[in-house]
Write a protein that holds these residues in place. Structure first.
Motif, mmCIF file in Angstrom:
data_model
loop_
_atom_site.group_PDB
_atom_site.id
_atom_site.type_symbol
_atom_site.label_atom_id
_atom_site.label_comp_id
_atom_site.label_asym_id
_atom_site.label_seq_id
_atom_site.Cartn_x
_atom_site.Cartn_y
_atom_site.Cartn_z
ATOM 1 N N LEU A 250 0.927 -1.143 -0.146
ATOM 2 C CA LEU A 250 -0.038 0.032 -0.108
ATOM 3 C C LEU A 250 0.933 1.247 0.019
ATOM 4 O O LEU A 250 0.536 2.471 -0.809
ATOM 5 N N LEU A 251 1.902 1.213 0.800
ATOM 6 C CA LEU A 251 2.775 2.446 0.882
ATOM 7 C C LEU A 251 3.558 2.629 -0.468
ATOM 8 O O LEU A 251 3.719 3.826 -0.956
ATOM 9 N N PHE B 210 1.240 4.173 -3.086
ATOM 10 C CA PHE B 210 0.430 5.462 -2.818
ATOM 11 C C PHE B 210 0.847 6.364 -3.805
ATOM 12 O O PHE B 210 0.048 7.306 -4.415
#
Length: 227
Positions: free
Chosen positions: A91-92, A95
């Motif tokens: 997810l990081l 982003f």
């Protein structure tokens, strides 16, 4: 990142010649590029779902001893070779890509097409919409009411989020609120977002729902089948 993704969308448009279909193809291409990260996230999520009953047992058993509960939980992760942070890293990484996509699709005259004239020439009618630059709304008494794309964005956002939620886990009030709040926010934002941006969002959600359905059927490689 927005310039790179905008260039990719322009290449796809030059091949296909239809801006709406190009956005859908562009969405699929981006999702396929991110597939390794998504698979890592899904495997981690499935592993966490499988050991969740044991975690709940530990929480009940050591509810009066938080320190002991944390110790036993970490031992459980180690025993079944599960990293609870593995689902966060993808997810990081994704982003900044998502931010770039948002900027490229919201400002196509800056990141995709060389000028506004080229964009307007490309942005012709698609399905029921006269163009993808304007929000997909209808006006009742002078009030903009979300039409098809904002509604689809809200519905697919809900189902995609629900599929990512751990099965069998007790959801706290904040998790339950976010499950319903984010789709409502998408419906509200859809009144102002360009239809092209919502088309990307809906196509991406549909892709992820199908992808999640397929990946969820694959067994997670934990230590052994958890009974």
């Amino acid at each position: 990142m927005a310039n790179l993704l905008g260039s990719l969308l322009k290449i796809i448009y030059d091949i296909i010649g239809n801006y709406g279909i190009s956005i859908i193809v562009f969405t699929v291409v981006v999702k396929l590029i991110l597939l390794p990260l998504t698979m890592t996230q899904t495997k981690s999520m499935k592993s966490m779902q499988e050991i969740n009953p044991k975690i709940q047992e530990l929480k009940e058993k050591y509810k009066d001893n938080p320190e002991k509960m944390n110790q036993k939980t970490m031992e459980l992760y180690k025993e079944y070779k599960v990293n609870p942070l593995a689902g966060c890293l993808p997810l990081l990484i994704q982003f900044p890509i998502l931010i770039g996509l948002f900027n490229a699709l919201r400002n196509p005259t800056v990141y995709v097409f060389p000028n506004e004239e080229a964009y307007l020439a490309a942005d012709t009618a698609f399905l029921w919409m006269s163009n993808l630059a304007s929000p997909d709304v209808i006006f009742l008494g002078g009030i903009a009411i979300p039409f098809i794309l904002p509604i689809l964005a809200a519905i697919t956002t809900y189902f995609q989020s629900a599929m990512m939620s751990p099965k069998g886990a007790k959801k706290d009030s904040s998790q339950t609120m976010m499950l319903y709040l984010f789709p409502v926010m998408m419906l509200f934002w859809g009144r102002t977002f360009p239809a092209g941006l919502l088309l990307y969002w809906v196509a991406g959600n549909v892709f992820q729902i199908v992808q999640q359905s397929v990946l969820a059927k694959r067994p997670a490689k934990t230590k052994e089948a958890i009974k």
